[in-house]
Design a protein around this motif. Sequence first.
Motif, PDB file in Angstrom:
ATOM      1  N   ALA A   1       0.827  -1.211   0.000  1.00  0.00           N
ATOM      2  CA  ALA A   1       0.000   0.000   0.000  1.00  0.00           C
ATOM      3  C   ALA A   1       0.859   1.257   0.000  1.00  0.00           C
ATOM      4  O   ALA A   1       0.587   2.211  -0.749  1.00  0.00           O
ATOM      5  CB  ALA A   1      -0.935  -0.007   1.213  1.00  0.00           C
ATOM      6  N   PHE A   2       1.889   1.283   0.835  1.00  0.00           N
ATOM      7  CA  PHE A   2       2.768   2.453   0.864  1.00  0.00           C
ATOM      8  C   PHE A   2       3.463   2.654  -0.485  1.00  0.00           C
ATOM      9  O   PHE A   2       3.721   3.780  -0.896  1.00  0.00           O
ATOM     10  CB  PHE A   2       3.811   2.298   1.974  1.00  0.00           C
ATOM     11  CG  PHE A   2       3.277   2.541   3.361  1.00  0.00           C
ATOM     12  CD1 PHE A   2       2.792   3.785   3.719  1.00  0.00           C
ATOM     13  CD2 PHE A   2       3.256   1.526   4.306  1.00  0.00           C
ATOM     14  CE1 PHE A   2       2.295   4.025   4.997  1.00  0.00           C
ATOM     15  CE2 PHE A   2       2.770   1.751   5.588  1.00  0.00           C
ATOM     16  CZ  PHE A   2       2.282   3.000   5.932  1.00  0.00           C
ATOM     17  N   ASN A   3       3.780   1.563  -1.170  1.00  0.00           N
ATOM     18  CA  ASN A   3       4.450   1.656  -2.468  1.00  0.00           C
ATOM     19  C   ASN A   3       3.522   2.218  -3.538  1.00  0.00           C
ATOM     20  O   ASN A   3       3.915   3.088  -4.331  1.00  0.00           O
ATOM     21  CB  ASN A   3       4.955   0.267  -2.878  1.00  0.00           C
ATOM     22  CG  ASN A   3       5.747   0.275  -4.174  1.00  0.00           C
ATOM     23  OD1 ASN A   3       5.200   0.466  -5.251  1.00  0.00           O
ATOM     24  ND2 ASN A   3       7.045   0.059  -4.065  1.00  0.00           N
ATOM     25  N   LEU A   4       2.290   1.723  -3.579  1.00  0.00           N
ATOM     26  CA  LEU A   4       1.372   2.118  -4.647  1.00  0.00           C
ATOM     27  C   LEU A   4       0.764   3.498  -4.427  1.00  0.00           C
ATOM     28  O   LEU A   4       0.565   4.255  -5.387  1.00  0.00           O
ATOM     29  CB  LEU A   4       0.254   1.076  -4.778  1.00  0.00           C
ATOM     30  CG  LEU A   4      -0.842   1.371  -5.805  1.00  0.00           C
ATOM     31  CD1 LEU A   4      -0.258   1.549  -7.204  1.00  0.00           C
ATOM     32  CD2 LEU A   4      -1.892   0.262  -5.795  1.00  0.00           C
ATOM     33  N   ALA A   5       0.465   3.854  -3.187  1.00  0.00           N
ATOM     34  CA  ALA A   5      -0.338   5.051  -2.932  1.00  0.00           C
ATOM     35  C   ALA A   5       0.312   6.323  -3.467  1.00  0.00           C
ATOM     36  O   ALA A   5      -0.355   7.150  -4.102  1.00  0.00           O
ATOM     37  CB  ALA A   5      -0.618   5.180  -1.434  1.00  0.00           C
ATOM     38  N   TRP A   6       1.613   6.511  -3.223  1.00  0.00           N
ATOM     39  CA  TRP A   6       2.236   7.763  -3.682  1.00  0.00           C
ATOM     40  C   TRP A   6       2.310   7.829  -5.203  1.00  0.00           C
ATOM     41  O   TRP A   6       2.170   8.914  -5.793  1.00  0.00           O
ATOM     42  CB  TRP A   6       3.614   7.953  -3.046  1.00  0.00           C
ATOM     43  CG  TRP A   6       4.714   7.015  -3.466  1.00  0.00           C
ATOM     44  CD1 TRP A   6       5.083   5.864  -2.858  1.00  0.00           C
ATOM     45  CD2 TRP A   6       5.613   7.178  -4.575  1.00  0.00           C
ATOM     46  NE1 TRP A   6       6.148   5.282  -3.507  1.00  0.00           N
ATOM     47  CE2 TRP A   6       6.499   6.076  -4.565  1.00  0.00           C
ATOM     48  CE3 TRP A   6       5.766   8.143  -5.575  1.00  0.00           C
ATOM     49  CZ2 TRP A   6       7.508   5.904  -5.510  1.00  0.00           C
ATOM     50  CZ3 TRP A   6       6.775   7.978  -6.523  1.00  0.00           C
ATOM     51  CH2 TRP A   6       7.627   6.876  -6.484  1.00  0.00           C
ATOM     52  N   LYS A   7       2.499   6.676  -5.831  1.00  0.00           N
ATOM     53  CA  LYS A   7       2.561   6.648  -7.294  1.00  0.00           C
ATOM     54  C   LYS A   7       1.198   6.977  -7.895  1.00  0.00           C
ATOM     55  O   LYS A   7       1.086   7.782  -8.835  1.00  0.00           O
ATOM     56  CB  LYS A   7       3.036   5.267  -7.757  1.00  0.00           C
ATOM     57  CG  LYS A   7       4.438   4.923  -7.289  1.00  0.00           C
ATOM     58  CD  LYS A   7       4.806   3.478  -7.583  1.00  0.00           C
ATOM     59  CE  LYS A   7       6.213   3.171  -7.070  1.00  0.00           C
ATOM     60  NZ  LYS A   7       6.591   1.764  -7.269  1.00  0.00           N
ATOM     61  N   LEU A   8       0.161   6.354  -7.342  1.00  0.00           N
ATOM     62  CA  LEU A   8      -1.182   6.603  -7.847  1.00  0.00           C
ATOM     63  C   LEU A   8      -1.590   8.053  -7.603  1.00  0.00           C
ATOM     64  O   LEU A   8      -2.216   8.691  -8.466  1.00  0.00           O
ATOM     65  CB  LEU A   8      -2.157   5.640  -7.162  1.00  0.00           C
ATOM     66  CG  LEU A   8      -3.551   5.510  -7.769  1.00  0.00           C
ATOM     67  CD1 LEU A   8      -3.484   5.134  -9.239  1.00  0.00           C
ATOM     68  CD2 LEU A   8      -4.364   4.481  -6.991  1.00  0.00           C
ATOM     69  N   ALA A   9      -1.205   8.595  -6.452  1.00  0.00           N
ATOM     70  CA  ALA A   9      -1.538   9.991  -6.152  1.00  0.00           C
ATOM     71  C   ALA A   9      -0.890  10.941  -7.154  1.00  0.00           C
ATOM     72  O   ALA A   9      -1.531  11.881  -7.646  1.00  0.00           O
ATOM     73  CB  ALA A   9      -1.102  10.334  -4.731  1.00  0.00           C
ATOM     74  N   LEU A  10       0.376  10.716  -7.483  1.00  0.00           N
ATOM     75  CA  LEU A  10       1.053  11.583  -8.450  1.00  0.00           C
ATOM     76  C   LEU A  10       0.397  11.508  -9.825  1.00  0.00           C
ATOM     77  O   LEU A  10       0.251  12.525 -10.514  1.00  0.00           O
ATOM     78  CB  LEU A  10       2.531  11.200  -8.557  1.00  0.00           C
ATOM     79  CG  LEU A  10       3.456  11.708  -7.457  1.00  0.00           C
ATOM     80  CD1 LEU A  10       4.853  11.122  -7.622  1.00  0.00           C
ATOM     81  CD2 LEU A  10       3.530  13.237  -7.454  1.00  0.00           C
ATOM     82  N   VAL A  11      -0.007  10.303 -10.229  1.00  0.00           N
ATOM     83  CA  VAL A  11      -0.650  10.146 -11.536  1.00  0.00           C
ATOM     84  C   VAL A  11      -2.025  10.809 -11.536  1.00  0.00           C
ATOM     85  O   VAL A  11      -2.393  11.520 -12.483  1.00  0.00           O
ATOM     86  CB  VAL A  11      -0.744   8.651 -11.909  1.00  0.00           C
ATOM     87  CG1 VAL A  11      -1.621   8.449 -13.146  1.00  0.00           C
ATOM     88  CG2 VAL A  11       0.651   8.084 -12.153  1.00  0.00           C
ATOM     89  N   ILE A  12      -2.808  10.590 -10.485  1.00  0.00           N
ATOM     90  CA  ILE A  12      -4.140  11.191 -10.405  1.00  0.00           C
ATOM     91  C   ILE A  12      -4.044  12.712 -10.373  1.00  0.00           C
ATOM     92  O   ILE A  12      -4.863  13.414 -10.981  1.00  0.00           O
ATOM     93  CB  ILE A  12      -4.890  10.654  -9.169  1.00  0.00           C
ATOM     94  CG1 ILE A  12      -5.267   9.182  -9.382  1.00  0.00           C
ATOM     95  CG2 ILE A  12      -6.137  11.481  -8.872  1.00  0.00           C
ATOM     96  CD1 ILE A  12      -5.839   8.502  -8.165  1.00  0.00           C
TER      97      ILE A  12
END
Length: 485
Positions: free
Chosen positions: A301-312
């Motif tokens: 979760a920690f790995n995916l969340a920041w990446k998804l936030a930047l893309v969104i």
Amino acid sequence: MSNPVLVVGAGPVGLTMAAELARYRVPVRLIDRMPARTDQSRALAVWSRTLELLGVAGCADAFVAAGLHAKAVGIHAGGKILARVTFDGIASPFNYLLMIPQSETERLLEDHFRSLGGQVERGTELTGFVDGGHSVSCTLKHAGGESETVEAAWLIGCDGAHSTVRRMLGLQFEGDTLPTGFIVADVHVTGLTMPPDELAIFWHPEGAVMFFPVMPGRYRIIADIGSAALHVPDLKEVQAIVDRRGPGGVILSDPVWLSDFGVNERTVRDYRAGRVFLAGDAAHVHSPAGGQGMNMGMQDAFNLAWKLALVIRQEACPALLDSYGIERRAVARQILAQSGRMTRIVLLASPLAQRLRGFVVRDLFKIPEVRRAVANRLSGIMIAYPDSPLNMGCATGLRGAWPGQRFDADFTIGAGRLPRFTLVATDDAEAQAMIARHSALLEPEIRQPLDGKGIWLVRPDGYVAATARSGNWPVIEKALMRIAV
């Protein structure tokens, strides 16, 4: 950013995922088909690296205050201690194993999620979805029987080993089931002479029995039962196993939880299909040896969340999301192999193999470097992404982490409400110009390096994305341009 991210499953992984997205101000809905969070202890172990990430998220203090700080693990056989590994040498501010019931972990994470404006929608089940390419049309069934259609920007399945999301994607959960079953008991214990903040493993010719402290006077006991059919034990059966395999004089009473489990070692090949992701037990399951399962999922979760936030937020290109599966699948393979080896060592049945095991463990763990390496590996601080597509440069000749490694610093990286990279470099005109060019990706504050001869670009999750010698700014520029929109 009008359509929310839909997170399915409000266990520790889903709660971590939703809270991190909320921290980054990403609209998120978190649903769970159960009417209430678990009241069972289940997963107990929170290791150092997970605590570090919870600290960055802003909620580690509550965990530290609520849990038991385990200081060591001992391996015993034949009335003697074969090995003892202490955790105080772990290279982290959290140099211990936090023992905390899963029910408490979920309560604390839900409190944290609520503090960020989130709410768990319980009694709500995902019954279907269609990935339309630009959004995911999800059908939900609420507790009262009414249906709802949600247009989600992304869908994340954190719904456990029997994942509905994984099943609907048609992904195979590849792997095996071990032929040996286990019983588990959370009970009150008296007569155990070892320190109350220490884990203990007792090897016996017929099998093993393990004691894990939950809170003063209460322990999690796990024992293998060979090829016997899985069944929920009663207190009498657990006491009999402890009498035969344990140190003697131990009395069990007042069981809190009695259960059984088999060990599956399974993973999916792909953590993503279009706009749908899997995380935690939905993507990988393995032996509980080493206490890695919940930690692995929360770190997904920690790995995916920041990446998804930047893309969104349209601050990074969508290709950034491809790194999630590449990085976390490699870690899952390592942990699956590591926990599998530990389990098979515990389950050795041949008398000759058991004697050899005792000799090897006793002699090997006399070496301080071995004990320290084992503790650091269990703690999670050695997890790295050496093959990440985000990595660039090298640290040859520099004192500091390489690309893909955890950046060990005496300052906090990744805190706050925006997913930002940190530039660790000498604060000069070139560094300031880099900040100005990539203000959508970089923290405004430049951090001073331990080694002034180098530059480090550190990701929001604390891992190094790029390293270069001082003055070699094209390496850092290229790394950022690879991510930028």
